[in-house]
Design a protein around this motif. Structure first.
Motif, PDB file in Angstrom:
ATOM      1  N   UNK A 163     -39.345  33.658   9.785  1.00  0.00           N
ATOM      2  CA  UNK A 163     -38.849  32.561   8.947  1.00  0.00           C
ATOM      3  C   UNK A 163     -39.420  32.632   7.540  1.00  0.00           C
ATOM      4  N   UNK A 164     -40.632  33.161   7.388  1.00  0.00           N
ATOM      5  CA  UNK A 164     -41.252  33.253   6.061  1.00  0.00           C
ATOM      6  C   UNK A 164     -40.620  34.346   5.214  1.00  0.00           C
ATOM      7  N   UNK A 165     -39.783  35.169   5.817  1.00  0.00           N
ATOM      8  CA  UNK A 165     -39.014  36.184   5.085  1.00  0.00           C
ATOM      9  C   UNK A 165     -37.520  35.854   5.106  1.00  0.00           C
ATOM     10  N   UNK A 166     -37.155  34.721   5.716  1.00  0.00           N
ATOM     11  CA  UNK A 166     -35.753  34.341   5.878  1.00  0.00           C
ATOM     12  C   UNK A 166     -34.962  35.417   6.621  1.00  0.00           C
ATOM     13  N   UNK A 167     -35.592  36.040   7.624  1.00  0.00           N
ATOM     14  CA  UNK A 167     -34.868  37.027   8.436  1.00  0.00           C
ATOM     15  C   UNK A 167     -33.827  36.286   9.269  1.00  0.00           C
ATOM     16  N   UNK A 168     -32.560  36.638   9.148  1.00  0.00           N
ATOM     17  CA  UNK A 168     -31.519  35.902   9.865  1.00  0.00           C
ATOM     18  C   UNK A 168     -31.544  36.188  11.358  1.00  0.00           C
ATOM     19  N   UNK A 169     -30.931  35.299  12.115  1.00  0.00           N
ATOM     20  CA  UNK A 169     -30.952  35.423  13.572  1.00  0.00           C
ATOM     21  C   UNK A 169     -29.893  36.407  14.078  1.00  0.00           C
ATOM     22  N   UNK A 170     -29.022  36.833  13.223  1.00  0.00           N
ATOM     23  CA  UNK A 170     -28.042  37.892  13.518  1.00  0.00           C
ATOM     24  C   UNK A 170     -28.148  38.866  12.367  1.00  0.00           C
ATOM     25  N   UNK A 171     -28.735  40.051  12.612  1.00  0.00           N
ATOM     26  CA  UNK A 171     -29.115  40.896  11.495  1.00  0.00           C
ATOM     27  C   UNK A 171     -28.849  42.375  11.690  1.00  0.00           C
ATOM     28  N   UNK A 172     -28.102  42.740  12.725  1.00  0.00           N
ATOM     29  CA  UNK A 172     -27.720  44.142  12.930  1.00  0.00           C
ATOM     30  C   UNK A 172     -26.351  44.174  13.593  1.00  0.00           C
ATOM     31  N   UNK A 173     -25.554  45.151  13.238  1.00  0.00           N
ATOM     32  CA  UNK A 173     -24.199  45.224  13.781  1.00  0.00           C
ATOM     33  C   UNK A 173     -24.198  45.515  15.271  1.00  0.00           C
ATOM     34  N   UNK A 180     -33.312  38.866  18.390  1.00  0.00           N
ATOM     35  CA  UNK A 180     -32.738  39.617  17.267  1.00  0.00           C
ATOM     36  C   UNK A 180     -33.743  39.745  16.120  1.00  0.00           C
ATOM     37  N   UNK A 181     -34.462  38.679  15.853  1.00  0.00           N
ATOM     38  CA  UNK A 181     -35.456  38.722  14.772  1.00  0.00           C
ATOM     39  C   UNK A 181     -36.618  39.661  15.107  1.00  0.00           C
ATOM     40  N   UNK A 182     -36.977  39.732  16.357  1.00  0.00           N
ATOM     41  CA  UNK A 182     -38.067  40.606  16.796  1.00  0.00           C
ATOM     42  C   UNK A 182     -37.828  42.042  16.343  1.00  0.00           C
ATOM     43  N   UNK A 183     -36.626  42.540  16.551  1.00  0.00           N
ATOM     44  CA  UNK A 183     -36.309  43.896  16.105  1.00  0.00           C
ATOM     45  C   UNK A 183     -36.423  44.019  14.590  1.00  0.00           C
TER      46      UNK A 183
END
Length: 456
Positions: free
Chosen positions: A223-233, A249-252
């Motif tokens: 969240x501190x990088x605003x990594x989205x919850x859907x982030x790879x095709x 999804x964020x873990x990866x």
């Protein structure tokens, strides 16, 4: 060793080249030229026989090396479509790999000069680029507006260098503090040290993923990088309240951030800057999380794990802070941050599910441009897809044609999603068209030259 800014000499741009071959009626293919600049950078040019008078100066993304090829188009699928439509395509490698902005900008300008010398003056020159090349493109737009007519940034680091490295520091700092590690986050002495630190912290993340508490803390770092919850095709798009799938999804993506940018690329940039250019002194992580695009997911996962979010945020706020080297900040600011002053139109497009260069970078760009009164020259558009720079050829062509319309008519037209999708379908009906209405949340650690308070 510090890399100083290199200014290319306009009178020494070319090595000796043979004369361009004359086109014949039977020769339907483009003229292809490979060359080398005095800096050692190489360039390539592809000019169709039906050249429409527009040259596209393409700036490629970050290249860690050692291979360092020139590139004059964003991808192999889009390039032939551009040539069929009559565009001349040009682009250079940069004289060095890595965070090479002090090489990239003059090398790109030298490539444009080389094109003009060989093929004549273009009727229109557009600078465009993807990812790190979006940063290079925006730097060209600010520093050399007389050389171009407009610019197009795609999935670009348009937040600038200082903001990028501060925002990359925060998730690594959270993981180190909350998962318990003594890895160095800055002042990395070598690439091997960076690799070792990345591997050590990634192992901590892998272990943490096996517990509910660990998963909540990984989500907080994301969240501190605003990594989205859907982030790879390759990922399934999770439901709005499927917190576990979102975190998986964020873990990866968190591991990807550690392996790509947080250590190895940081170490290379620190060498150029002459020290650490990032800090978190004075940062309130409770406030930062409150502005994150995925804060709801974090609160839900903490509650599910029976873990106190308040205590973890207090631990982050108590942890020893990282201070920056003022001279390194000054170098990064001078070379890689933006004034927000546009003299020519710029279109900036981004996928909404970008984990490496989050879509919130567009908020940082708008903040800077608005502060200088240049906002009417900027338009931004968003593609509903996951991943970094995962645009279709149709979407890229639509963006390019929209920028051209702005230059032709003198006003922005058809920048809404329906118009962009219609234009994309017309340009290439074989690939997806996914422009959507979207408004990104604020960039969490903005830094630009239009806001004096940002400076240290």
């Amino acid at each position: 060793m510090r890399h100083g800014t290199r200014i290319a000499c306009a009178t020494a741009l070319l090595l000796t080249l043979p004369a361009a071959p004359a086109a014949t009626a039977a020769d339907a293919g483009p003229t292809h030229v490979d060359g080398q600049l005095p800096s050692g950078a190489t360039y390539m040019m592809d000019v169709p026989t039906n050249w429409n008078g527009t040259v596209l100066l393409f700036s490629h993304g970050y290249n860690a090396g050692p291979a360092n090829p020139a590139q004059d188009a964003p991808d192999a699928a889009t390039k032939p479509l551009l040539l069929q439509q009559g565009y001349a395509l040009i682009g250079s490698s940069y004289a060095s790999t890595g965070w090479a902005v002090t090489d990239a900008v003059p090398d790109q300008m030298a490539t444009l000069k080389a094109f003009t010398t060989r093929f004549g003056q273009a009727s229109r020159t557009l600078a465009w680029g993807r990812s790190y090349g979006g940063l290079v493109t925006t730097a060209i737009a600010e520093r050399h507006p007389d050389a171009i007519d407009g610019s197009l940034s795609m999935c670009g680091l348009v937040q600038g260098g200082v903001a990028n490295w501060n925002n990359t520091l925060d998730p690594a700092f959270a993981l180190k503090t909350l998962l318990g590690s003594d890895v160095p986050l800055v002042n990395l002495p070598s690439q091997q040290a960076a690799t070792d630190a990345a591997n050590t912290l990634t192992a901590k993340v892998d272990s943490a993923q096996s517990t509910a508490e660990g998963r909540a803390r990984i989500a907080l770092a994301a969240a501190l990088h605003n990594i989205p919850v859907w982030n790879a095709t390759t990922q399934t798009r999770p439901a709005a309240t499927d917190w576990d799938a979102q975190q998986a999804n964020q873990y990866d993506a968190v591991k990807g951030l550690l392996k790509i940018a947080a250590f190895n690329r940081r170490q290379e940039a620190e060498v150029r800057a002459g020290g650490n250019m990032s800090w978190n002194t004075g940062v309130d992580y409770t406030r930062l999380l409150g502005r994150s695009s995925v804060r709801k997911e974090v609160t839900e996962l903490y509650q599910k794990a029976g873990l106190s979010l308040g205590k973890d945020l207090a631990a982050l706020n108590r942890a020893p802070r990282i201070t920056a080297d003022p001279s390194a900040v000054a170098w990064m600011s001078t070379t890689s941050s933006f004034t927000g002053k546009l003299a020519k139109p710029q279109l900036s497009v981004h996928t909404i599910g970008d984990p490496l260069v989050p879509v919130q970078t567009e908020s940082a760009l708008r903040r800077a441009v608005t502060a200088t009164g240049s906002a009417p020259l900027l338009r931004q558009a968003y593609v509903d897809n996951a991943g970094h720079c995962t645009f279709s050829p149709a979407e890229q062509l639509a963006a390019l044609h929209t920028l051209e319309d702005r230059l032709t008519t003198g006003s922005w037209q058809g920048t809404d999603p329906a118009s962009l999708n219609a234009r994309a379908t017309a340009a290439d009906p074989t690939t997806p068209t996914r422009y959507v209405s979207y408004r990104p949340t604020p960039y969490l650690r903005p830094y630009d030259l239009a806001h004096p308070a940002d400076r240290r």
